[in-house]
Design an enzyme around this catalytic site. Sequence first.
Site, PDB file in Angstrom:
ATOM      1  N   SER A  77      -0.073 -39.514   6.622  1.00  0.00           N
ATOM      2  CA  SER A  77       0.179 -39.423   5.682  1.00  0.00           C
ATOM      3  C   SER A  77       1.172 -38.433   4.458  1.00  0.00           C
ATOM      4  CB  SER A  77      -1.335 -39.094   4.219  1.00  0.00           C
ATOM      5  OG  SER A  77      -1.946 -37.810   4.799  1.00  0.00           O
ATOM      6  N   THR A 201      -1.680 -38.914   1.058  1.00  0.00           N
ATOM      7  CA  THR A 201      -1.165 -37.727   0.181  1.00  0.00           C
ATOM      8  C   THR A 201      -1.964 -37.010   0.683  1.00  0.00           C
ATOM      9  OG1 THR A 201      -0.277 -39.013  -0.996  1.00  0.00           O
ATOM     10  CG2 THR A 201      -1.002 -36.546  -1.488  1.00  0.00           C
ATOM     11  N   THR A 219       3.103 -35.374   0.620  1.00  0.00           N
ATOM     12  CA  THR A 219       3.123 -36.779   1.001  1.00  0.00           C
ATOM     13  C   THR A 219       3.861 -36.890   1.829  1.00  0.00           C
ATOM     14  OG1 THR A 219       2.431 -38.555   0.187  1.00  0.00           O
ATOM     15  CG2 THR A 219       3.918 -37.454  -0.514  1.00  0.00           C
ATOM     16  N   ARG A 229      12.287 -43.689  -2.693  1.00  0.00           N
ATOM     17  CA  ARG A 229      11.430 -44.736  -3.458  1.00  0.00           C
ATOM     18  C   ARG A 229      10.670 -42.852  -3.861  1.00  0.00           C
ATOM     19  NH1 ARG A 229       5.392 -42.527  -3.257  1.00  0.00           N
ATOM     20  NH2 ARG A 229       5.028 -44.490  -4.270  1.00  0.00           N
ATOM     21  N   THR A 252      -4.531 -37.989  -5.104  1.00  0.00           N
ATOM     22  CA  THR A 252      -3.653 -38.841  -4.674  1.00  0.00           C
ATOM     23  C   THR A 252      -3.355 -40.333  -4.996  1.00  0.00           C
ATOM     24  OG1 THR A 252      -5.764 -39.447  -2.618  1.00  0.00           O
ATOM     25  CG2 THR A 252      -5.116 -37.355  -2.782  1.00  0.00           C
ATOM     26  N   GLY A 253      -3.185 -41.565  -3.638  1.00  0.00           N
ATOM     27  CA  GLY A 253      -3.441 -42.732  -4.747  1.00  0.00           C
ATOM     28  C   GLY A 253      -2.128 -43.468  -4.767  1.00  0.00           C
TER      29      GLY A 253
HETATM   30  N1  GLY Z   1       1.077 -40.337  -4.366  1.00  0.00           N
HETATM   31  C1  GLY Z   1       1.479 -40.835  -3.689  1.00  0.00           C
HETATM   32  C2  GLY Z   1       2.769 -41.384  -3.583  1.00  0.00           C
HETATM   33  O1  GLY Z   1       2.488 -42.561  -4.319  1.00  0.00           O
HETATM   34  O2  GLY Z   1       3.729 -41.605  -2.777  1.00  0.00           O
END
Ligand code: GLY
Length: 353
Positions: A77, A201, A219, A229, A252-253
Site C-alpha cells: 500500500s 495507505t 501512500t 493521478r 485511507t480509502g
Molecule cells: N486514500 C488514498 C488514495 O486514494 O490515494
Amino acid sequence: MDRRKFIQVSVAAASAGIAARKEAAAQAKGARPVVIASANGLNATEKAMQMLRQGEDTLDAVVAGVNLVENDPEDTSVGYGGLPNEQGVVELDSSVMHGPSRGGGAVASIRNIKNPSSVAKLVMERTDHVLLVGEGALDFARSMGFEEEDLMTPKSREIWMRWKRNLSDRDDWIAPEERLPASLKPKQTAQLASALRHHGTINCNAVNEKGEISGVTTTSGLAFKIPGRVGDSPILGAGLYLDNDVGACGSTGRGEANLKTCASFLGVEFMRQGDSPEEAGLKVLKRIAENTVEPYLLDDQGRPRFNVNFYLVNKAGQFAGVSMWSGGRYAAYEGRENKIRNSAYLYKRPPRR
Ligand code: GLY
C-alpha cells in the site's frame, strides 16, 4: 430566521464550540499519550509510542513509525513494494502536519524514493512551500540526500502483471496458468484478489501528554491509476488535517471522495464544535454518502459502493476509527495496550453467502 435570531444562534453555537475546546484543552493537561493508525500500522503505533515515551517530538515519532511500513516490501500500500500506476511505475503521495508549529508539508506523484513522508516533513521544515510534485519533488529529495531506487518488488510486479493480463481478453498477455488444464490451475489467493484494485495507505496520528498533536499520511495511491493521478493523501484537509487546539483526522480509502468533501478538515471542524471523535467521523462519512451521486459508485440502495476510513483523535487523547462499511479496523496504542480495534461504521455489510 430574522437577523437578531440568526446572530443569537450563531453566538450560542460559537460559545458551545469554545467551551468544548476549553474542556478538551483542560483535559489535555493530563492527557495520556495516544497513537492511532490505519490497521496496517500496528508497528508504526508501537514505534511512535516508544519515541513519545522518550520525549521525542510527535511528528518525528509518527514519521519514524510509518517509515517502518514504507520500508516493508510485504506491504503493497505504500513506499517500497507499493502497487504501481498503470504503466508499472510506483508514484507516491504523502503529507505531514505538526501541531505545535502549525506546520504542514507534502509531496505528490514522487517516484523512486521509498520514504515520501520524510520528504514531506523536509518540505515543511526546509522550504516556504507546502506541496511539491513529480520531478520537482524528486529533485528536492535528491538535493536532501535521499537515494533513488526501484520501488517495485517481485510481489508488486506480479500483482501488476496479473492486473495487466486481465485487462482484456483481446490482447496477447496471458497468465502462465492459462496454458494449464482446469484441474491443474492454482487458486487465486484471497490476498492477491484483494490487492487487485485498492487504495492502500497508512495514516498515523499522535497526541503526547502535553496535548501536542502531529499526523502523517503516506501512500502509493490507487493501484494501477492513470499516471499523474493524485489522491487525498498529500492534500492537507483531505487525507490529513489537524489543529493543535482541537485534534487530528486522517484517512485511507477512496481519495476522490475525500478530495470532494475536504473530509479530514471537516472531521476536525466537527470535533471543534464539540463532537467526540466517533461522532465527528460518522458525520464526515454521512457527508460523503450524501455527496456521492454517480450511479456507478452506488449500490441498489443508493449507498456508496466504496469504502473510506477515518482515524480521529482529540487533544484530550480520545480517539476513534470509523469506516463507511462494517468490518473496518484500526490500530491504537493507549496506556499499555497497542492493539487492533474495530471501527464504528455507517452501513452494515450484508452477510456473505
Ligand atoms: N486514500 C488514498 C488514495 O486514494 O490515494
